[in-house]
Scaffold this active site. Structure first.
Site, short mmCIF file in Angstrom:
data_model
loop_
_atom_site.label_atom_id
_atom_site.label_comp_id
_atom_site.label_asym_id
_atom_site.label_seq_id
_atom_site.Cartn_x
_atom_site.Cartn_y
_atom_site.Cartn_z
N HIS A 114 0.88 -1.16 0.00
CA HIS A 114 0.00 0.00 0.00
C HIS A 114 0.92 1.21 0.00
O HIS A 114 1.89 1.26 0.75
CB HIS A 114 -0.88 -0.10 1.25
CG HIS A 114 -1.35 1.19 1.83
ND1 HIS A 114 -2.14 2.06 1.12
CD2 HIS A 114 -1.17 1.75 3.05
CE1 HIS A 114 -2.42 3.10 1.90
NE2 HIS A 114 -1.85 2.94 3.06
N TYR A 165 -5.95 9.08 1.83
CA TYR A 165 -5.99 9.70 3.16
C TYR A 165 -4.74 10.55 3.37
O TYR A 165 -3.72 10.37 2.68
CB TYR A 165 -6.17 8.64 4.26
CG TYR A 165 -5.01 7.69 4.43
CD1 TYR A 165 -3.89 8.04 5.18
CD2 TYR A 165 -5.04 6.41 3.86
CE1 TYR A 165 -2.83 7.16 5.35
CE2 TYR A 165 -3.99 5.53 4.01
CZ TYR A 165 -2.89 5.91 4.77
OH TYR A 165 -1.83 5.04 4.92
N ASP A 196 -27.37 -20.27 20.22
CA ASP A 196 -28.64 -20.95 20.51
C ASP A 196 -28.78 -22.12 19.55
O ASP A 196 -28.40 -22.03 18.38
CB ASP A 196 -29.83 -20.00 20.48
CG ASP A 196 -30.12 -19.40 19.11
OD1 ASP A 196 -29.22 -19.40 18.23
OD2 ASP A 196 -31.25 -18.93 18.91
P1 FAD Z 1 4.01 -5.99 12.41
O1 FAD Z 1 4.18 -4.61 12.84
O2 FAD Z 1 4.40 -6.33 11.01
O3 FAD Z 1 4.78 -6.89 13.42
C1 FAD Z 1 5.05 -8.24 13.18
C2 FAD Z 1 6.44 -8.52 13.68
O4 FAD Z 1 6.70 -9.90 13.61
C3 FAD Z 1 7.49 -7.85 12.83
O5 FAD Z 1 8.21 -6.95 13.60
C4 FAD Z 1 8.32 -9.00 12.32
O6 FAD Z 1 9.69 -8.69 12.23
C5 FAD Z 1 8.04 -10.08 13.32
N1 FAD Z 1 8.23 -11.41 12.78
C6 FAD Z 1 7.66 -11.93 11.67
N2 FAD Z 1 8.09 -13.17 11.44
C7 FAD Z 1 8.97 -13.46 12.44
C8 FAD Z 1 9.76 -14.59 12.76
N3 FAD Z 1 9.73 -15.70 12.00
N4 FAD Z 1 10.53 -14.56 13.86
C9 FAD Z 1 10.56 -13.45 14.64
N5 FAD Z 1 9.85 -12.34 14.38
C10 FAD Z 1 9.05 -12.35 13.29
N6 FAD Z 1 -2.99 0.93 10.33
C11 FAD Z 1 -3.72 1.86 10.97
O7 FAD Z 1 -4.45 1.52 11.89
N7 FAD Z 1 -3.70 3.17 10.61
C12 FAD Z 1 -2.92 3.60 9.59
O8 FAD Z 1 -2.89 4.76 9.28
C13 FAD Z 1 -2.16 2.64 8.89
N8 FAD Z 1 -1.42 3.02 7.84
C14 FAD Z 1 -0.62 2.13 7.22
C15 FAD Z 1 0.20 2.56 6.20
C16 FAD Z 1 1.06 1.67 5.58
C17 FAD Z 1 1.94 2.17 4.48
C18 FAD Z 1 1.07 0.32 5.97
C19 FAD Z 1 1.97 -0.66 5.32
C20 FAD Z 1 0.23 -0.12 6.98
C21 FAD Z 1 -0.62 0.78 7.60
N9 FAD Z 1 -1.48 0.37 8.63
C22 FAD Z 1 -2.21 1.30 9.30
C23 FAD Z 1 -1.58 -1.04 9.01
C24 FAD Z 1 -0.73 -1.32 10.23
O9 FAD Z 1 0.54 -0.80 10.05
C25 FAD Z 1 -0.62 -2.80 10.49
O10 FAD Z 1 -1.87 -3.42 10.35
C26 FAD Z 1 -0.07 -3.08 11.87
O11 FAD Z 1 1.08 -2.33 12.11
C27 FAD Z 1 0.22 -4.55 12.06
O12 FAD Z 1 0.83 -4.76 13.29
P2 FAD Z 1 1.42 -6.17 13.68
O13 FAD Z 1 2.00 -6.07 15.02
O14 FAD Z 1 0.37 -7.18 13.45
O15 FAD Z 1 2.49 -6.50 12.57
N1 THG Z 2 -33.45 -24.63 12.78
C1 THG Z 2 -32.74 -25.55 13.44
N2 THG Z 2 -31.73 -25.21 14.25
C2 THG Z 2 -31.41 -23.91 14.44
C3 THG Z 2 -32.15 -22.91 13.80
C4 THG Z 2 -33.19 -23.30 12.94
N3 THG Z 2 -30.38 -23.58 15.22
C5 THG Z 2 -29.86 -22.26 15.19
C6 THG Z 2 -30.95 -21.25 15.13
N4 THG Z 2 -31.84 -21.58 14.03
C7 THG Z 2 -31.71 -21.33 16.43
N5 THG Z 2 -32.76 -20.36 16.53
C8 THG Z 2 -34.07 -20.70 16.70
C9 THG Z 2 -34.91 -19.72 17.17
C10 THG Z 2 -36.25 -20.04 17.44
C11 THG Z 2 -36.72 -21.31 17.19
C12 THG Z 2 -35.89 -22.26 16.65
C13 THG Z 2 -34.56 -21.95 16.42
C14 THG Z 2 -38.13 -21.65 17.55
N6 THG Z 2 -38.58 -21.20 18.71
C15 THG Z 2 -39.95 -21.42 19.19
C16 THG Z 2 -40.40 -20.25 20.04
O1 THG Z 2 -39.56 -19.51 20.53
O2 THG Z 2 -41.58 -20.10 20.15
C17 THG Z 2 -40.06 -22.70 19.99
C18 THG Z 2 -39.28 -22.70 21.26
C19 THG Z 2 -39.56 -23.87 22.13
O3 THG Z 2 -40.57 -24.58 21.93
O4 THG Z 2 -38.76 -24.08 23.06
O5 THG Z 2 -38.78 -22.35 16.82
O6 THG Z 2 -33.85 -22.48 12.29
N7 THG Z 2 -33.01 -26.82 13.25
#
Ligand code: FAD
Ligand code: THG
Length: 840
Positions: free
Chosen positions: A234, A270, A572
């Site tokens: 980027h 930005y 659920d």
């Molecule tokens: P990193 O900072 O990459 O850290 C990972 C570390 O792991 C590294 O230091 C690396 O050396 C280490 N490592 C990897 N492999 C090994 C290994 N095998 N052994 C030992 N160490 C290892 N984010 C924002 O929120 N705002 C911004 O404005 C923004 N701007 C950005 C602009 C640019 C140009 C870029 C590139 C990124 C930007 N980001 C921004 C994103 C942000 O920088 C990253 O998402 C964030 O820094 C990631 O952090 P991290 O700790 O996961 O990774």
């Molecule tokens: N079907 C089946 N499993 C499920 C869902 C489904 N699991 C995940 C999610 N959907 C669960 N959510 C619900 C929500 C409501 C009901 C069933 C699954 C339901 N409720 C009745 C009531 O509240 O009146 C009966 C309750 C009871 O008798 O206890 O039917 O879609 N297989």
């Protein structure tokens, strides 16, 4: 804020090794040591505290508001934490504010939606006109913008300082940070991690966390774990020193910036200031008060990077994550910059680089334990913006298995096997990059990598003109064009929709809902996750893991909850007892499998059978007339009651039939193996012709379930909520004996918030979900899911509100694109409260 969670700080002796000392690894070491983890080692291949990963050059812009409430909460925590972290007396966060501008009508409209999201998630912000935009960011041409969204609490994270401050604090609590240690292997035994191999020796470990940034796939591979992220470059550049910034930040030698961060998302751009009030490194310029503008762009082609090919610190010209600037890719962004900020037209790009960081197939982070190797954790694909919140989540998961903020959107298991191929990760990762600043509708399906998962009915659905959207990789029909003639035939009069709510919607959904309520419809329920639980002891196991009483005869189905130890709702389920020791569970997220499998005693097996099976919901008042002639079993109400299950045949097809209906009509879910699925569909379809059967989609489905008040886990309720708050307390039976979460629920105080059903007062009004809810004129809650209720003739919106506002009849307002829409808390359910339509 020295200890984020001192209450939890029981001492933990297990050995943790964190790979990577970027912002994520450093934040995690801080969070873990604050929770009493005593043996924490951070291994980093580069030199501290700027080891050359993405953090080392991150410009640090923090815009908190996101469509994801979870990410917004992570960002809020990051800002809070970094504001209180200090290095050399300076805070690690500068609240200069954020300004997102619109140059198109579509964006200006979307900023209104964003203002709603900000309000719903508790971020302060204000829509402002062009003049105010130019006041806030004086170089900006007010004629170039339609307006902006100003968030005074956003700002700049000093990421490297935040690393250093947390290294110091965690070290004081006993953590070890070892730089110049390259991890080369992860040792495992018996499905668990046991140690980390480096070029300078081996470190025994009980837990290993990959916080390796875009090297995540490399470190994951050492443990045999797929890490579905794509490293992409980027571009970030800085102008030459600018006369216009002379004097900016004067009086504060540490000021890096004073004016707000600026986002110009219509062109994927930005901006931030880089001030140097004390003089600057530009020797040829007079000292004092110069500065540059930094420009980041996502407007260029995706530039994927092979993490195996990235040069190590000592060989990289700049640093490993900083690749040479490709000027031609930046040219359109520079031209556009001149239009928005004409003052820069005389300047030039003086320095730039192609910086590498991580993109996942859905743009969300990867946080949590691997389901393949116990003790191997991912803390990957995290922005600086979300770093402290994400690190807190991982530390909480490691400490006691649950999080303050619902983290299901970040669960690495959300990508199933079919979504982990390198080809898919690359295609979707590039898409995430391209779309990063696009206006994305909540229902909008990804533009690439489709179709991936289809049910056996897919060819028939295509023939019927299904409009497919996607979820969890599954193609899901939202409505069928074949049903278009029904809209006129049924004489449906539907209110006009605004342009936003009209997207991914069709009046056909109303016709499908009506046919379901009046005749019968087929719903493809294949993507509904199914687990099979078998083996002696399975009843006791499920009794202990879930909240309702399952001790019932074979052939019974029970609605029950998976709770956390603190009583929060993990999921659920419907639990169908198909034999004394054989169960089929209807479940939600992939975490359900992991949670159950992990707790299953010897002899009890838990298996996800979703992929090899399929399901059709046959629902509507004529459902019995449709199915009965096709089956040897007695489908009468007397012989096959509500919430009962049996295994039989429909035509040639063996089925497991569950008398359950999420749409609230008479009928069955019919399950079978995938190979005979199409035959099942055709059998039902042919037999249903005389009854006027239709195929119906998710759009109608969602409307019908909201009219019935059936909650959707993940949207309406999560681990943050208790059953009583969410209105599913009926599924908790403390008297049955002990189960996970029972005692915690008993000890809880009365709820202070409730999930309620709202109806919009104006029958023509529609909202979508995630809107703020105003009570007595102030924002007091948010909408979880919403749909037009075609049977009740009003939009139905479920929402979290303070308990005091949960009484039916209470007037509230839902804010939609800046407009306050009157709504009323309704008694639930809106439709068929006597259950007369289902129990017959
Ligand atoms: P990193 O900072 O990459 O850290 C990972 C570390 O792991 C590294 O230091 C690396 O050396 C280490 N490592 C990897 N492999 C090994 C290994 N095998 N052994 C030992 N160490 C290892 N984010 C924002 O929120 N705002 C911004 O404005 C923004 N701007 C950005 C602009 C640019 C140009 C870029 C590139 C990124 C930007 N980001 C921004 C994103 C942000 O920088 C990253 O998402 C964030 O820094 C990631 O952090 P991290 O700790 O996961 O990774
Ligand atoms: N079907 C089946 N499993 C499920 C869902 C489904 N699991 C995940 C999610 N959907 C669960 N959510 C619900 C929500 C409501 C009901 C069933 C699954 C339901 N409720 C009745 C009531 O509240 O009146 C009966 C309750 C009871 O008798 O206890 O039917 O879609 N297989």
């Amino acid at each position: 804020m020295d200890a984020p969670s001192p209450a939890a700080a029981e001492s933990r002796a297990e050995r943790v090794v964190i790979v990577g000392a970027g912002i994520v690894g450093c934040s995690l070491a801080d969070e873990l040591t604050a929770r009493g983890w005593r043996d924490v080692t951070v291994l980093e291949q580069g030199p501290l505290a700027s080891p050359g990963g993405s953090t080392s050059h991150a410009p640090g812009l923090v815009f908190r508001t996101s469509p994801s409430r979870t990410l917004t909460e992570y960002a809020r925590y990051t800002v809070e934490k970094f504001s209180s972290l200090r290095l050399a007396g300076r805070p690690c966060f500068l609240p200069v504010g954020g300004l997102e501008v619109a140059t198109t009508e579509a964006r200006w409209l979307d900023l209104h939606r964003k203002a709603g999201l900000a309000a719903a998630w508790g971020v302060e912000g204000e829509l402002v006109g062009p003049t105010r935009c130019a006041e806030l960011f004086p170089m900006l041409d007010p004629d170039a913008v339609l307006g902006g969204f100003h968030t005074p609490g956003d700002g700049l994270a000093r990421a490297v300082d935040a690393c250093q401050a947390q290294i110091e604090r965690a070290s004081r609590r006993g953590a070890r940070f070892l730089d110049r240690h390259t991890v080369t292997g992860i040792e495992r035994a018996g499905g668990r991690v046991t140690g980390v191999v480096t070029d300078r020796g081996t470190f025994p470990a009980d837990h290993v966390v990959s916080a390796a940034g875009f090297w995540g796939p490399v470190v994951g591979a050492m443990a045999g774990v797929d890490v579905p992220l794509l490293p992409l470059a980027h571009q970030y550049a800085r102008t030459a020193p600018l006369q216009q910034l002379a004097g900016a930040g004067a009086g504060d030698p540490g000021a890096e910036a004073v004016r707000p961060l600026l986002r110009h998302q219509d062109h994927d751009l930005y901006y931030r200031e880089h001030l140097d009030p004390a003089g600057g490194p530009w020797g040829h310029l007079p000292a004092g008060g110069w500065g540059r503008i930094g420009i980041g762009t996502y407007a260029h082609r995706p530039l994927p990077v092979d993490p195996y090919a990235v040069l190590p610190y000592d060989q990289a010209p700049e640093m490993p994550s900083s690749l040479p600037f490709t000027e031609e890719d930046f040219a359109p962004s520079w031209a556009e910059t001149g239009r928005l900020l004409p003052a820069l037209a005389d300047s030039r790009v003086e320095e730039g680089f192609n910086g590498v960081f991580s993109f996942t197939p859905d743009g969300m982070p990867l946080l949590g334990e691997s389901d393949r190797v116990r003790g191997f954790w991912l803390a990957e694909a995290v922005w600086v913006t979300h770093s402290a919140g994400a690190a807190r989540a991982v530390a909480e998961l490691m400490t006691d298995g649950r999080t303050t903020v619902d983290a299901h959107e970040c669960d690495p298991r959300r990508f199933e096997k079919s979504q982990r191929s390198p080809a898919y990760v690359r295609e979707r990762g590039e898409r995430s990059f391209v779309e990063v600043y696009d206006v994305i509708h909540p229902l909008q399906p990804p533009g690439t990598g489709r179709p991936l998962r289809t049910s056996p009915f897919h060819p028939r659905q295509q023939e019927l003109g299904a409009c497919f959207l996607e979820s969890g990789g599954w193609e899901r029909p939202h409505w069928y064009e074949a049903n278009a003639p029904l809209v006129a035939r049924l004489g449906l009069q539907l209110p006009e929709r605004d342009s936003w709510s009209a997207r991914y919607w069709s009046p056909i959904a109303a016709a499908e809902a009506k046919v379901t309520r009046e005749k019968v419809a087929l719903y493809d329920m294949t993507p509904l996750r199914r687990l099979e639980v078998t083996g002696p002891g399975s009843l006791d196991f499920l009794q202990r893991m879930t909240s309702n009483n399952l001790k019932k005869r074979t052939g019974s189905v029970t609605y029950t909850l998976l709770l956390n130890e603190d009583g929060g709702i993990r999921s659920d389920l419907t639990a169908a007892r198909l034999g004394p020791d054989r169960w089929q569970l209807g479940a939600n997220s992939p975490a359900d499998l992991g949670w159950l499998a992990r707790h299953a005693p010897e002899g009890v097996q838990v298996r996800d059978i979703t992929s090899g099976t399929c399901c059709i919901g046959v629902w509507g008042p004529l459902a019995r007339e449709l199915v009965q002639p096709l089956t040897p079993a007695d489908f009468s109400h007397e012989a096959f009651g509500y919430f009962k299950a049996r295994e039989t045949y429909v035509g040639h097809v063996p089925v497991t039939a569950l008398r359950v209906s999420y749409v609230g009509e008479l009928g069955w879910e019919l399950y079978t193996d995938a190979d005979v699925g199409l035959r099942l569909w055709d059998t039902l379809w042919e037999a249903g012709q005389r009854l006027g059967v239709i195929a119906a989609g998710r759009s109608a489905f969602n409307s019908l379930r909201l009219e019935k008040g059936y909650r959707a886990w993940g949207a309406d309720m999560t681990t943050e909520h208790t059953p009583e708050e969410a209105g599913v307390g009926f599924a908790v039976r403390p008297a049955k004996g002990d189960f996970v979460g029972r005692d915690a629920l008993a000890a809880r105080a009365a709820p202070t918030r409730k999930l309620v059903c709202l109806t919009l007062d104006d029958p023509a009004a529609v909202v979508m979900g995630s809107e703020p809810v105003h009570v007595d004129g102030v924002v007091a809650g948010y909408v979880t899911s919403a749909s037009y209720g075609y049977s009740v003739g009003r939009c139905v919106a479920y929402a979290w509100v303070p308990a005091g506002a949960a009484t039916p009849g209470t007037s509230v307002a839902v804010e939609y694109f800046g407009e306050k829409i009157a709504a009323t808390v309704a008694a639930e359910p809106l439709f068929d409260p006597e259950m007369a339509r289902i129990r017959r």
